[in-house]
Write an enzyme that holds these catalytic residues in place. Sequence first.
Site, PDB file in Angstrom:
ATOM      1  N   LYS A 196     -27.196-116.087-120.539  1.00 48.48           N
ATOM      2  CA  LYS A 196     -28.039-117.282-120.299  1.00 48.48           C
ATOM      3  C   LYS A 196     -27.769-118.395-121.308  1.00 48.48           C
ATOM      4  O   LYS A 196     -27.157-118.188-122.352  1.00 48.48           O
ATOM      5  CB  LYS A 196     -29.514-116.877-120.270  1.00 48.48           C
ATOM      6  CG  LYS A 196     -29.856-116.199-118.939  1.00 48.48           C
ATOM      7  CD  LYS A 196     -31.315-115.977-118.728  1.00 48.48           C
ATOM      8  CE  LYS A 196     -31.527-115.360-117.336  1.00 48.48           C
ATOM      9  NZ  LYS A 196     -32.803-114.684-117.219  1.00 48.48           N
ATOM     10  N   ARG A 254     -31.572-106.260-117.632  1.00 49.48           N
ATOM     11  CA  ARG A 254     -30.933-106.857-116.445  1.00 49.48           C
ATOM     12  C   ARG A 254     -29.687-107.605-116.917  1.00 49.48           C
ATOM     13  O   ARG A 254     -29.797-108.614-117.619  1.00 49.48           O
ATOM     14  CB  ARG A 254     -31.916-107.808-115.760  1.00 49.48           C
ATOM     15  CG  ARG A 254     -31.381-108.436-114.483  1.00 49.48           C
ATOM     16  CD  ARG A 254     -32.412-109.384-113.894  1.00 49.48           C
ATOM     17  NE  ARG A 254     -31.957-109.952-112.638  1.00 49.48           N
ATOM     18  CZ  ARG A 254     -31.129-110.988-112.538  1.00 49.48           C
ATOM     19  NH1 ARG A 254     -30.653-111.574-113.624  1.00 49.48           N
ATOM     20  NH2 ARG A 254     -30.775-111.449-111.360  1.00 49.48           N
TER      21      ARG A 254
HETATM   22  N1  HH2 Z   1     -33.078-113.878-114.440  1.00 50.52           N
HETATM   23  C1  HH2 Z   1     -32.471-114.403-113.352  1.00 50.52           C
HETATM   24  C2  HH2 Z   1     -32.804-113.947-112.073  1.00 50.52           C
HETATM   25  N2  HH2 Z   1     -33.716-112.979-111.901  1.00 50.52           N
HETATM   26  N3  HH2 Z   1     -35.269-111.435-112.815  1.00 50.52           N
HETATM   27  C3  HH2 Z   1     -35.890-110.916-113.866  1.00 50.52           C
HETATM   28  N4  HH2 Z   1     -36.813-109.948-113.706  1.00 50.52           N
HETATM   29  N5  HH2 Z   1     -35.626-111.335-115.139  1.00 50.52           N
HETATM   30  C4  HH2 Z   1     -34.713-112.307-115.402  1.00 50.52           C
HETATM   31  O1  HH2 Z   1     -34.530-112.677-116.564  1.00 50.52           O
HETATM   32  C5  HH2 Z   1     -34.025-112.892-114.291  1.00 50.52           C
HETATM   33  C6  HH2 Z   1     -34.331-112.436-112.975  1.00 50.52           C
HETATM   34  C7  HH2 Z   1     -31.449-115.464-113.515  1.00 50.52           C
HETATM   35  O2  HH2 Z   1     -30.181-114.946-113.629  1.00 50.52           O
HETATM   36  P1  HH2 Z   1     -29.119-114.761-112.446  1.00 50.52           P
HETATM   37  O3  HH2 Z   1     -29.651-113.950-111.349  1.00 50.52           O
HETATM   38  O4  HH2 Z   1     -27.875-114.262-113.038  1.00 50.52           O
HETATM   39  O5  HH2 Z   1     -28.842-116.249-111.931  1.00 50.52           O
HETATM   40  P2  HH2 Z   1     -29.329-117.047-110.661  1.00 50.52           P
HETATM   41  O6  HH2 Z   1     -30.826-117.144-110.710  1.00 50.52           O
HETATM   42  O7  HH2 Z   1     -28.660-118.379-110.826  1.00 50.52           O
HETATM   43  O8  HH2 Z   1     -28.902-116.325-109.440  1.00 50.52           O
END
Ligand code: HH2
Length: 397
Positions: free
Chosen positions: A339, A373
């Site tokens: 992040k 995660r």
């Molecule tokens: N971060 C993201 C998405 N879902 N869920 C939980 N529980 N905790 C988190 O920190 C979290 C999450 C964001 O990351 P990512 O899925 O890699 O990116 P994007 O939202 O752009 O798909």
Amino acid sequence: MGIETDYQAKEELRRIGVDPRAWESLAQKALHLVVKLEKVSLPAANILKQEMLSLGGDAAVAKGVVTGEAKSSDLLLLGNLRQLNKLITKLKDQPFGLNLLAQQLQGLIEREKKRRRWLLNFCGRVVDLSLRPYIMGVLNVTPDSFSNGGRYIDPERALERAHQMIEEGADIIDIGGESTRPGADPVPLSEELRRVIPVVERLSSQEVIISVDTYKSEVAQRAIEAGAHLINDISGLRFDPKMARMIAETGAGLVIMHIKGRPKDMQINPQYDDLMGEIYSWLDQGIQLALQAGVAEAKIVVDPGIGFGKRPKDNLVILRRLDELKGLGYPILIGPSRKSFIGEVLGLPVGERLEGTAAAVALGVARGAKILRVHDVRQMRRVAQMAYAIAEANGSL
Ligand code: HH2
């Protein structure tokens, strides 16, 4: 029925409609323990037998203890948690090494309580978070996620990636059909379903726990019908009022994550007077929403939501003070992977944040995170395992 955990006991008490003020003491009576002691001296064995009987429990001893012929005996303490706690208080002033035994019993009960507390159940999949941290591998089936966006939009490739992460040691695969990166627009329901459901269906024959990253109850319901076990709701039950009840009815697990605002606007000047206090009470309210809707305690995981309506320094503070969230009484998940707060500290683009993620994972685990995660499953599983071994040796978990 068998009651194994404090969660289970309180869930039954809640269902029966017992006054919540009585839960703690009744739960202690519902939890039974058998403790085996070896080579207990004759006088100590006699005292233990008498004390346990006086508390309404019992102790199994060799016949020679009763006749006075044995010098020592192995012994089984048979009682519930409440009786054993009372026994400990009584033993503290006793001779024959019983005060030392009281200390050992206390340690054993604490360990046992901890072990049982971390036993979760998502749609029948048992998750034992007392053994080691769990790794949740990120599988974004989106064209626009901040990391890996577009790579796994094709179900075939998504499945390949899921298998790769399972092989690398992922315990959970978190499938997301809508990017929630800062500024992202919501995706229509039909499109999210089209992206997510085929992947869930095809993954459902695997041993792995399937999580779906959605705040829409309809996506969640269809995903659970297709074989998902866990719903990762980045809105902490706040965006869709039907979510909590749907989770309760299906028996799925639930991640309640903290977010300030909506993905579209959450990074526009977020402000906090009391960062950890706000996150804590917001998560606590989310837990209450879940419990009131009938979600069992053994289904709930909490997450401070790194990057969701937070300034870069807020994310650092969350990680430094993560252990404060242990007071909520539920397992903690964190998602620091790649992040932008890592990019801010190290001045590195998203593709070069592996080491920064490792630092966040290690410190998160040391401060009590139970589920990580992450995108880089193989590496972070090792990092988490090592951090956990050190933290456990320290006795700080
Ligand atoms: N971060 C993201 C998405 N879902 N869920 C939980 N529980 N905790 C988190 O920190 C979290 C999450 C964001 O990351 P990512 O899925 O890699 O990116 P994007 O939202 O752009 O798909």
